[in-house]
Write an enzyme that holds these catalytic residues in place. Structure first.
Site, PDB file in Angstrom:
ATOM      1  N   HIS A   3      38.349  44.356  37.677  1.00 14.38           N
ATOM      2  CA  HIS A   3      39.700  43.769  36.357  1.00 14.38           C
ATOM      3  C   HIS A   3      39.143  44.342  35.614  1.00 14.38           C
ATOM      4  O   HIS A   3      38.134  44.757  35.220  1.00 14.38           O
ATOM      5  CB  HIS A   3      39.839  42.505  37.599  1.00 14.38           C
ATOM      6  CG  HIS A   3      39.012  41.921  36.325  1.00 14.38           C
ATOM      7  ND1 HIS A   3      38.977  40.202  35.624  1.00 14.38           N
ATOM      8  CD2 HIS A   3      37.657  41.539  36.482  1.00 14.38           C
ATOM      9  CE1 HIS A   3      38.053  39.873  35.810  1.00 14.38           C
ATOM     10  NE2 HIS A   3      37.097  40.727  36.264  1.00 14.38           N
TER      11      HIS A   3
ATOM     12  N   HIS B 119      46.612  37.986  33.513  1.00  9.43           N
ATOM     13  CA  HIS B 119      45.743  38.340  33.722  1.00  9.43           C
ATOM     14  C   HIS B 119      46.176  38.580  35.436  1.00  9.43           C
ATOM     15  O   HIS B 119      46.869  37.912  36.144  1.00  9.43           O
ATOM     16  CB  HIS B 119      44.643  37.544  33.852  1.00  9.43           C
ATOM     17  CG  HIS B 119      43.041  38.460  33.822  1.00  9.43           C
ATOM     18  ND1 HIS B 119      43.004  39.923  33.433  1.00  9.43           N
ATOM     19  CD2 HIS B 119      42.923  38.868  34.625  1.00  9.43           C
ATOM     20  CE1 HIS B 119      42.125  40.076  33.762  1.00  9.43           C
ATOM     21  NE2 HIS B 119      41.670  39.856  35.012  1.00  9.43           N
TER      22      HIS B 119
ATOM     23  N   CYS C 297      44.604  45.230  31.629  1.00 14.80           N
ATOM     24  CA  CYS C 297      44.397  43.994  33.027  1.00 14.80           C
ATOM     25  C   CYS C 297      45.463  44.718  33.893  1.00 14.80           C
ATOM     26  O   CYS C 297      45.168  45.699  35.325  1.00 14.80           O
ATOM     27  CB  CYS C 297      44.548  42.801  33.401  1.00 14.80           C
ATOM     28  SG  CYS C 297      46.499  42.405  32.513  1.00 14.80           S
TER      29      CYS C 297
END
Length: 394
Positions: A366, A354, A306
Site C-alpha cells: 500500500h 485507505h 492509496c
C-alpha cells in the site's frame, strides 16, 4: 492513512523480528517511554507525546479522507469539463446550421419579393407579357411557397434545438464551477491537515522523536504477530479444504451434500484460475512500485496515493477500477478477512479513507501516508479494528 490506537498487548514474535530476550527488553523500554508519553503535560502546557502522536495520526487520517474527496471532485470536474466542451461544440455546430437555415429563409423571401408575390393576382395577370407568362410566374410562386414553408419549419426546429442546447450548456457550466469549487475546498483541506501535522512533528525534540519511533516499532511488531496468526489460520483452512476434497474424491461421491461440506471452497471465497492470473499481474505491478513516494492525488507512474496505486495495479491486469476508495469498495465481492486471497483489496476505517492490495499471509502492498513510500506491511498495521472490509474486484 494510519490512525494509531491504543497499543495492544504483545504476544509471541514472528520470524525476522528481535530475539525474545531483546524483544522483551525493548518492549519494557517502550512501555516505560509510553508511560512517560502519557504523563500530564508540563507546566508550559506542551501536549504529551501520546497526545501529539494521536493528533498527528488523526490529521493524517483526516487528510486521507479529504484526499479521497479531492479525488472524487477531480474526477467529477474532469468529466464535467468534457461534457461542457462537448455541449459547447454542439452548440457551435447547431448555431452554424441555424445561420444557414436563416440565410436560406432569407433567400426565399428575396425571391418572393423579386417575383412580385405581394402584387394582387389581377394586376399580375395584366402586367404579364402573355397568359403563358402569368401561368409560369404562378407556378414559380407556388413552388417557392412550398420550399419557403420547409425552410421555415427547418429554421424553427434548428432554433428550438439550439436554444435547448444552450440552456443545457449553461447549466453544465454552473455544475462545472461548483465541481471546481469543491475541488479547491478539498485541496485546501488536505494541505491544511498536512501542514498542521508537520508543524506538530517539527516541535518534537530529538528524544521525543526517538521515543515516538520506539512506540511505532512496537505497533509494527504487534501487527506482524497478527499477520502471522492470520497466515496460520488461512493455511489451516486450505489444508482442511484440501483434505475434504481428497476425501470426497476417494469416496467418489461428488454429491452436492459432500461439496457442501467443504463450505469455503465455493462462491466468492474460492476464486477461479482466471482471478489468480489477473491477481498475479496486479501484484507484480504493485511490487514494482515499492519505494515510490506517497503523494496525495497521485496515480503514477512516479508516485501514488492509496487508491491510485490499487487502481493502477489492477489496470495492469486488465481490470478497470474506479478512482476513489468509496467506489472501489463496491467494485467487487466482499469476502471475510480470514478468506482473503492475493489480489484482494483491503479497506480501512469507517470512512473508507485507505486501501491496500493483499499479497497473502496477512500482508499487503500500500501507499501509506505523506512522507512514506509504497511498501509491504501487515494489514493490522493500525490494529484489527481498523480493517473495514475485503473486496475481490474481479
Amino acid at each position: 492513512m494510519a490512525s494509531h490506537r491504543k497499543s495492544r498487548p504483545t504476544g509471541t514474535r514472528v520470524a525476522g523480528l528481535r530475539t525474545p530476550a531483546l524483544a522483551t527488553a525493548a518492549l519494557t523500554s517502550v512501555a516505560l517511554l509510553s508511560q512517560t508519553a502519557t504523563a500530564t503535560p508540563s507546566d508550559d502546557d506542551r501536549p504529551s507525546l501520546e497526545e501529539v502522536e494521536k493528533k498527528v495520526d488523526d490529521l493524517y487520517r483526516q487528510a486521507g479522507s479529504a484526499t479521497e474527496k479531492y479525488n472524487a471532485a477531480k474526477e467529477k470536474t474532469t468529466k464535467q469539463r468534457k461534457r461542457v466542451d462537448t455541449l459547447l461544440d454542439d452548440v457551435a455546430k447547431r448555431t452554424q446550421r441555424l445561420n444557414e437555415a436563416r440565410e436560406e429563409l432569407g433567400s426565399y423571401a428575396s425571391a418572393q419579393y423579386r417575383t412580385g408575390s405581394a402584387i394582387p393576382e389581377t394586376a399580375t395577370f395584366l402586367l404579364a407579357d402573355s397568359p403563358q407568362d402569368y401561368v409560369d410566374r404562378n407556378h414559380l410562386l407556388s413552388r417557392l411557397t412550398g420550399r419557403q414553408k420547409d425552410a421555415v419549419d427547418d429554421f424553427t426546429t434548428q432554433q428550438s434545438e439550439t436554444m435547448a442546447k444552450r440552456r443545457e450548456a449553461t447549466e453544465s457550466l454552473a455544475t462545472l464551477t461548483e465541481s471546481q469549487n469543491d475541488l479547491k475546498t478539498a485541496k485546501a483541506t488536505v494541505q491544511k491537515k498536512l501542514s498542521t501535522a508537520r508543524e506538530l512533528l517539527s516541535e518534537l525534540t530529538a528524544e521525543e522523536k526517538a521515543r515516538l519511533a520506539a512506540i511505532e516499532r512496537k505497533k509494527q511488531e504487534e501487527a506482524a504477530r497478527k499477520a502471522a496468526e492470520l497466515a496460520e489460520r488461512q493455511a489451516e483452512e486450505r489444508e482442511r479444504r484440501e483434505r475434504a476434497a481428497q476425501e470426497e474424491s476417494d469416496a467418489g461421491s461428488g454429491s452436492s451434500e459432500s461439496s457442501g461440506g467443504t463450505g469455503a471452497s465455493s462462491g466468492p471465497t474460492a476464486p477461479d484460475a482466471s482471478y489468480g492470473t489477473k491477481a498475479e499481474k496486479a501484484l507484480a505491478f504493485a511490487r514494482a512500485q515499492i519505494g515510490k513516494p506517497y503523494v496525495w492525488g497521485a496515480t503514477g507512474p512516479g508516485s501514488y496515493d492509496c487508491s491510485g496505486l490499487t487502481q493502477a495495479a489492477w489496470k495492469a491486469a486488465g481490470v478497470t477500477l474506479p478512482r476513489t476508495t468509496y467506489d472501489q469498495v463496491n467494485a467487487g465481492t466482499t469476502v471475510p478477512v480470514s478468506q482473503a486471497q492475493p489480489g484482494d483489496l483491503v479497506f480501512f476505517y469507517d470512512d473508507l479513507s485507505h486501501v491496500g492490495l493483499y499479497i497473502g499471509n496477512g500482508m499487503m502492498i500500500h501507499a501509506p501516508k505523506p512522507g512514506a513510500y509504497v511498501r509491504e506491511e501487515s494489514i493490522f498495521y493500525d490494529g484489527e479494528s481498523s480493517i473495514h472490509s475485503v473486496v475481490r474486484p474481479a
